[in-house]
Design a protein around this motif. Structure first.
Motif, PDB file in Angstrom:
ATOM      1  N   LYS A   1       0.838  -1.203   0.000  1.00 16.97           N
ATOM      2  CA  LYS A   1       0.000   0.000   0.000  1.00 16.97           C
ATOM      3  C   LYS A   1       0.874   1.256   0.000  1.00 16.97           C
ATOM      4  O   LYS A   1       0.600   2.221  -0.725  1.00 16.97           O
ATOM      5  CB  LYS A   1      -0.910   0.003   1.230  1.00 16.97           C
ATOM      6  N   ALA A   2       1.929   1.239   0.789  1.00 18.91           N
ATOM      7  CA  ALA A   2       2.845   2.386   0.843  1.00 18.91           C
ATOM      8  C   ALA A   2       3.526   2.609  -0.504  1.00 18.91           C
ATOM      9  O   ALA A   2       3.896   3.735  -0.840  1.00 18.91           O
ATOM     10  CB  ALA A   2       3.892   2.177   1.931  1.00 18.91           C
ATOM     11  N   ASN A   3       3.660   1.533  -1.278  1.00 16.95           N
ATOM     12  CA  ASN A   3       4.264   1.629  -2.609  1.00 16.95           C
ATOM     13  C   ASN A   3       3.212   1.842  -3.698  1.00 16.95           C
ATOM     14  O   ASN A   3       3.507   1.690  -4.885  1.00 16.95           O
ATOM     15  CB  ASN A   3       5.092   0.379  -2.899  1.00 16.95           C
ATOM     16  N   LYS A   4       1.983   2.163  -3.276  1.00 13.19           N
ATOM     17  CA  LYS A   4       0.866   2.544  -4.150  1.00 13.19           C
ATOM     18  C   LYS A   4       0.367   1.410  -5.052  1.00 13.19           C
ATOM     19  O   LYS A   4      -0.200   1.658  -6.119  1.00 13.19           O
ATOM     20  CB  LYS A   4       1.235   3.768  -4.999  1.00 13.19           C
ATOM     21  N   PHE A   5       0.541   0.159  -4.609  1.00  9.25           N
ATOM     22  CA  PHE A   5      -0.122  -0.953  -5.291  1.00  9.25           C
ATOM     23  C   PHE A   5      -1.606  -0.908  -4.931  1.00  9.25           C
ATOM     24  O   PHE A   5      -1.983  -0.479  -3.834  1.00  9.25           O
ATOM     25  CB  PHE A   5       0.475  -2.292  -4.861  1.00  9.25           C
ATOM     26  N   ASN A   6      -2.455  -1.359  -5.844  1.00  8.93           N
ATOM     27  CA  ASN A   6      -3.884  -1.381  -5.556  1.00  8.93           C
ATOM     28  C   ASN A   6      -4.518  -2.768  -5.641  1.00  8.93           C
ATOM     29  O   ASN A   6      -5.719  -2.911  -5.419  1.00  8.93           O
ATOM     30  CB  ASN A   6      -4.643  -0.396  -6.467  1.00  8.93           C
ATOM     31  N   THR A   7      -3.707  -3.795  -5.942  1.00  9.42           N
ATOM     32  CA  THR A   7      -4.248  -5.144  -6.122  1.00  9.42           C
ATOM     33  C   THR A   7      -3.206  -6.191  -5.732  1.00  9.42           C
ATOM     34  O   THR A   7      -2.014  -6.009  -5.989  1.00  9.42           O
ATOM     35  CB  THR A   7      -4.649  -5.373  -7.596  1.00  9.42           C
ATOM     36  N   VAL A   8      -3.679  -7.288  -5.127  1.00 12.59           N
ATOM     37  CA  VAL A   8      -2.821  -8.453  -4.898  1.00 12.59           C
ATOM     38  C   VAL A   8      -3.453  -9.662  -5.583  1.00 12.59           C
ATOM     39  O   VAL A   8      -4.677  -9.838  -5.559  1.00 12.59           O
ATOM     40  CB  VAL A   8      -2.585  -8.746  -3.403  1.00 12.59           C
ATOM     41  N   ILE A   9      -2.603 -10.467  -6.216  1.00 14.77           N
ATOM     42  CA  ILE A   9      -3.034 -11.704  -6.872  1.00 14.77           C
ATOM     43  C   ILE A   9      -2.543 -12.840  -5.979  1.00 14.77           C
ATOM     44  O   ILE A   9      -1.373 -13.208  -6.001  1.00 14.77           O
ATOM     45  CB  ILE A   9      -2.425 -11.846  -8.277  1.00 14.77           C
ATOM     46  N   PHE A  10      -3.439 -13.377  -5.165  1.00 11.03           N
ATOM     47  CA  PHE A  10      -3.059 -14.331  -4.123  1.00 11.03           C
ATOM     48  C   PHE A  10      -3.369 -15.757  -4.565  1.00 11.03           C
ATOM     49  O   PHE A  10      -4.507 -16.091  -4.891  1.00 11.03           O
ATOM     50  CB  PHE A  10      -3.819 -14.000  -2.839  1.00 11.03           C
TER      51      PHE A  10
ATOM     52  N   SER B   1      10.482 -10.829  -5.292  1.00 11.61           N
ATOM     53  CA  SER B   1      11.379 -10.083  -6.164  1.00 11.61           C
ATOM     54  C   SER B   1      11.189  -8.582  -5.981  1.00 11.61           C
ATOM     55  O   SER B   1      12.156  -7.819  -5.991  1.00 11.61           O
ATOM     56  CB  SER B   1      11.131 -10.470  -7.625  1.00 11.61           C
ATOM     57  N   TRP B   2       9.929  -8.151  -5.830  1.00 16.65           N
ATOM     58  CA  TRP B   2       9.677  -6.731  -5.555  1.00 16.65           C
ATOM     59  C   TRP B   2      10.352  -6.323  -4.251  1.00 16.65           C
ATOM     60  O   TRP B   2      10.997  -5.273  -4.163  1.00 16.65           O
ATOM     61  CB  TRP B   2       8.175  -6.454  -5.498  1.00 16.65           C
ATOM     62  N   LYS B   3      10.211  -7.160  -3.230  1.00 14.46           N
ATOM     63  CA  LYS B   3      10.809  -6.848  -1.931  1.00 14.46           C
ATOM     64  C   LYS B   3      12.334  -6.845  -2.009  1.00 14.46           C
ATOM     65  O   LYS B   3      12.993  -6.053  -1.345  1.00 14.46           O
ATOM     66  CB  LYS B   3      10.325  -7.866  -0.889  1.00 14.46           C
ATOM     67  N   LYS B   4      12.897  -7.713  -2.822  1.00 14.64           N
ATOM     68  CA  LYS B   4      14.362  -7.793  -2.960  1.00 14.64           C
ATOM     69  C   LYS B   4      14.928  -6.519  -3.575  1.00 14.64           C
ATOM     70  O   LYS B   4      16.025  -6.085  -3.240  1.00 14.64           O
ATOM     71  CB  LYS B   4      14.735  -9.005  -3.816  1.00 14.64           C
TER      72      LYS B   4
ATOM     73  N   TYR C   1      15.641  -1.082  -8.611  1.00 17.03           N
ATOM     74  CA  TYR C   1      14.612  -0.782  -9.611  1.00 17.03           C
ATOM     75  C   TYR C   1      13.263  -0.451  -8.975  1.00 17.03           C
ATOM     76  O   TYR C   1      12.526   0.418  -9.466  1.00 17.03           O
ATOM     77  CB  TYR C   1      14.444  -1.974 -10.575  1.00 17.03           C
ATOM     78  N   ALA C   2      12.909  -1.157  -7.878  1.00 18.93           N
ATOM     79  CA  ALA C   2      11.607  -0.938  -7.240  1.00 18.93           C
ATOM     80  C   ALA C   2      11.534   0.456  -6.622  1.00 18.93           C
ATOM     81  O   ALA C   2      10.464   1.071  -6.586  1.00 18.93           O
ATOM     82  CB  ALA C   2      11.339  -2.007  -6.184  1.00 18.93           C
ATOM     83  N   THR C   3      12.655   0.949  -6.151  1.00 16.08           N
ATOM     84  CA  THR C   3      12.701   2.308  -5.608  1.00 16.08           C
ATOM     85  C   THR C   3      12.397   3.325  -6.698  1.00 16.08           C
ATOM     86  O   THR C   3      11.669   4.301  -6.480  1.00 16.08           O
ATOM     87  CB  THR C   3      14.089   2.594  -4.999  1.00 16.08           C
ATOM     88  N   ILE C   4      12.931   3.080  -7.889  1.00 19.54           N
ATOM     89  CA  ILE C   4      12.667   3.968  -9.027  1.00 19.54           C
ATOM     90  C   ILE C   4      11.183   3.937  -9.390  1.00 19.54           C
ATOM     91  O   ILE C   4      10.558   4.975  -9.629  1.00 19.54           O
ATOM     92  CB  ILE C   4      13.530   3.566 -10.242  1.00 19.54           C
ATOM     93  N   VAL C   5      10.607   2.731  -9.433  1.00 20.43           N
ATOM     94  CA  VAL C   5       9.182   2.596  -9.749  1.00 20.43           C
ATOM     95  C   VAL C   5       8.345   3.356  -8.731  1.00 20.43           C
ATOM     96  O   VAL C   5       7.432   4.111  -9.081  1.00 20.43           O
ATOM     97  CB  VAL C   5       8.762   1.109  -9.797  1.00 20.43           C
ATOM     98  N   LYS C   6       8.655   3.158  -7.473  1.00 24.17           N
ATOM     99  CA  LYS C   6       7.897   3.812  -6.403  1.00 24.17           C
ATOM    100  C   LYS C   6       8.021   5.331  -6.480  1.00 24.17           C
ATOM    101  O   LYS C   6       7.032   6.066  -6.438  1.00 24.17           O
ATOM    102  CB  LYS C   6       8.379   3.292  -5.045  1.00 24.17           C
TER     103      LYS C   6
END
Length: 525
Positions: free
Chosen positions: A81-90, A396-399, A404-409
Motif C-alpha cells: 500500500k505504501a508503494n501505491k499498489f492497488n491489487t494483490v493476486i493471491f 522479487s519486488w521486496k528484494k 529498480y523498485a525504488t525507481i518505480v515507487k
C-alpha cells in the motif's frame, strides 16, 4: 615540498568535484524521459498488482499460526500500500488444494508445512481479503486448474480427500508431475464447481488463472490423453484442436459461472507472452519464441479475447526491450492490437505481466540495467490499450535488485491510482454518498462516509484539495485514497493531512464494476 603537495591536493579536490558534477549531470540526462512520463500525467486509473505465490512457499512461508499469519499479511499489505499498489493476486489453489475452507479440495500443505489436508485452524484467504479490502486493495484469487502435484511428488503425498485420490481415473502423469486430464467432462465440471464455491463463499474481486493449462511440452514425451480423445473427441480430426477446445470450453464455463454467481466478480487470465510466431501464422507476432500458447499449451488466447470470455488478460511479457527473439515492445504492440481489434464487440482490459524476478538476475544483459523494468512501465502507459501491469512476484519486488523498485515507487507509483473499470458488465453510475463528515483530530482528518442508497457502492474515492477551491477529479495527485464501503458506514483517517492547513474534501462512490459517480459529496473546512 609541503606547499607543492597542498596545491596538488587542491587541484585534485577540484578535479573530484568536477567529475562528480559531470557524473550527476550525465546520470540525470539518462532519466528525463522517465521522469517526464511519471510527473506530467500520473494515471488516475492503472492496474498495479503483485503476484503472491504460495506454491512451494515461494512468497509466503509455511507453519505460521493465525497471529503470525495475520501479522505477515498486514505487514505485507502495508508495504505494498505504501508503494501505491492497488491489487494483490493471491495464489489460493496452487495444486488441486485450497488456501480457504473448501468442501471440494483439501487444505494446502503449503499453509502448515504438514500433510495436505491438515487444517491450519484459521482461514488464510479470508484474512487476506479482510486485510486487503481494509486498505482499499483488490484481492484476485489465483487458481491453477489442472496441476495436481509438483515435480517428484507422488499421489500418496496427497490427502485422501483430494479429487485426484478420490477419482484416480481423472489423473494423468506427464514428466514428473500429475495433472487432472483436461479432456474429461467430469474434470471440467469439478473445476467449474470449485470456482463457484470460491466465488459464492468469499468476497473476492476476481478469479485469476495463469499460464498453466496443458503443461509445457517435454521433449520425446507425449501427453497421455489419447484414450480421452478417442472417447470424447470424435468431432475433431486433430487431437490438438480438441485440446484447444477443451481449454476454451473450461474458460467459457468458468466465466459464465462467475457471472451467474456474482456478476461483478472479474475473470482474468495471465497466459504465456506469445500467442504464435509469424513463422507459424502470419497473424502472429514478429517473434522467434521457442514456446507458444496456441500450439504448445493449447491455450487459444485470441479466442478468449474475441469471444469476451475473460474480463482481463495479462500476457507474461517476461523479456527485455532488446531481446531479438521476443522484444518487449513487439509483443506489447501485438497484444494491444488484439484487444483493440475486438474491443467494440467484446471489450477486455489489457494488463502486462512484468518480470521483476529477472532484474539483475538474467543472462540477457539488458536486465543488468535498473531502468529496464521502469521503462517497460513507461511503454505500457504510452500504449492506449494497456491499462497497467502485474509484477512477478512479491519476493522479487521486496528484494529490489539494483534499486529498480525504488525507481518505480518514486517516479511511477508516486500517487494513488484506481483500478481500471470494466463498464461492459454494468455501466450504470452509482449515486454520491448520502453524507460525509470531516473532523480534525491529532492524527489527521477523520472522514466518516454514510450511505443509504438502495444499491450500495462497492468503494469510495476520496479527493482532497488545498484551501476552499475544488480542483480536477482527473488528476491522480488529488486522490487521498480508495476505500471499500463497510456496510453503509465507512471511516477513514487521512494521516497525511496537515493540522495547520485547510482542505476541501470530495468523495465519490465507485460501483462494483469500477464506475465512478457523476457527482461528489463536498465538504469545505
Amino acid at each position: 615540498m609541503l606547499f607543492k603537495d597542498r596545491k596538488k591536493n587542491v587541484r585534485m579536490k577540484k578535479c573530484s568535484w568536477l567529475v562528480w558534477i559531470l557524473t550527476f549531470v550525465l546520470c540525470m540526462s539518462l532519466i528525463p524521459s522517465l521522469s517526464h512520463a511519471a510527473e506530467s500525467a500520473p494515471p488516475k486509473r492503472e492496474m498495479r498488482a503483485v503476484w503472491i505465490a504460495s506454491v512451494q512457499n515461494s512468497d509466503v512461508k509455511a507453519g505460521m499460526n493465525k497471529t503470525q499469519y495475520t501479522t505477515w499479511a498486514r505487514q505485507t499489505l502495508d508495504s505494498l500500500k505504501a508503494n501505491k499498489f492497488n491489487t494483490v493476486i493471491f495464489q489460493v489453489k496452487p495444486t488441486s488444494d485450497a488456501w480457504y475452507s473448501s468442501k471440494l479440495a483439501p487444505w494446502s500443505a503449503y499453509i502448515t508445512g504438514k500433510k495436505q489436508g491438515t487444517s491450519p485452524g484459521y482461514d488464510p484467504l479470508q484474512i487476506m481479503i479482510t486485510e486487503a479490502h481494509s486498505r482499499g486493495m483488490e484481492l484476485h484469487a489465483w487458481i491453477n486448474p489442472y496441476r495436481v502435484t509438483m515435480p517428484g511428488e507422488t499421489l500418496k503425498n496427497l490427502s485422501s480427500q483430494n479429487a485426484a485420490r478420490k477419482h484416480p481415473g481423472w489423473v494423468v502423469k506427464y514428466g514428473k508431475q500429475y495433472y487432472l486430464n483436461p479432456g474429461l467432462p467430469e474434470v471440467q465440471d469439478y473445476l467449474v464447481s470449485s470456482v463457484k464455491e470460491l466465488v459464492q463463499n468469499y468476497d473476492v474481486d476476481a478469479i485469476h488463472m495463469d499460464d498453466y493449462f496443458y503443461p509445457y511440452k517435454i521433449k520425446n514425451e507425449t501427453f497421455p490423453d489419447q484414450a480421452a480423445f478417442k472417447k470424447y473427441g470424435k468431432s475433431f480430426k486433430k487431437i490438438e484442436d480438441w485440446r484447444r477446445n477443451n481449454v476454451n470450453q473450461l474458460v467459457k464455463k468458468i466465466y459464465s459461472t462467475i457471472k451467474t454467481t456474482k456478476p461483478y466478480v472479474q475473470f482474468g487470465i495471465s497466459p504465456f507472452g506469445v500467442w504464435r510466431n509469424q513463422s507459424i501464422d502470419k497473424t502472429g507476432s514478429a517473434t522467434k519464441a521457442g514456446v507458444n500458447n496456441y500450439d504448445d499449451l493449447y491455450a487459444d488466447t485470441r479466442t478468449w479475447i474475441k469471444e469476451g470470455t475473460v474480463d482481463y488478460i495479462t500476457p507474461q511479457i517476461y523479456w527485455s526491450k532488446k531481446l531479438a527473439a521476443a522484444k518487449y515492445g513487439t509483443l506489447l504492440n501485438w497484444w494491444s492490437n488484439e484487444v483493440k481489434v475486438y474491443a467494440k464487440t467484446h471489450p477486455v482490459n489489457l494488463y502486462i505481466g512484468v518480470a521483476d524476478y529477472k532484474v539483475g538476475q538474467d543472462s540477457d544483459p539488458a536486465w543488468k540495467n535498473k531502468m529496464e523494468l521502469p521503462n517497460q512501465i513507461v511503454s505500457n502507459r504510452a500504449d492506449r490499450m494497456t491499462k497497467g501491469q502485474m509484477h512477478f512476484s512479491l519476493k522479487s519486488w521486496k528484494k529490489n535488485s539494483l534499486g529498480y523498485a525504488t525507481i518505480v515507487k518514486q517516479q511511477l507509483y508516486k500517487y494513488p491510482s484506481l483500478t481500471p473499470a470494466f463498464s461492459w458488465k454494468d455501466a450504470s453510475q452509482p449515486v454520491k454518498p448520502t453524507s460525509v463528515q470531516v473532523k480534525k483530530e491529532a492524527a489527521g482528518r477523520k472522514i466518516v462516509i454514510q450511505d443509504q442508497a438502495s444499491k450500495q457502492p462497492r468503494k469510495y474515492v476520496i479527493y482532497r484539495f488545498a484551501g476552499k477551491t475544488l480542483g480536477s477529479y482527473e488528476d491522480a495527485r488529488n486522490i487521498v485514497d480508495v476505500v471499500y464501503n463497510t456496510k453503509g458506514k465507512t471511516v477513514f483517517l487521512d494521516k497525511s493531512a496537515r493540522s495547520d492547513r485547510t482542505y476541501t474534501y470530495s468523495v465519490k462512490s465507485v460501483s462494483a464494476t469500477g464506475i465512478e459517480s457523476k457527482d461528489a459529496f463536498v465538504i469545505k473546512e
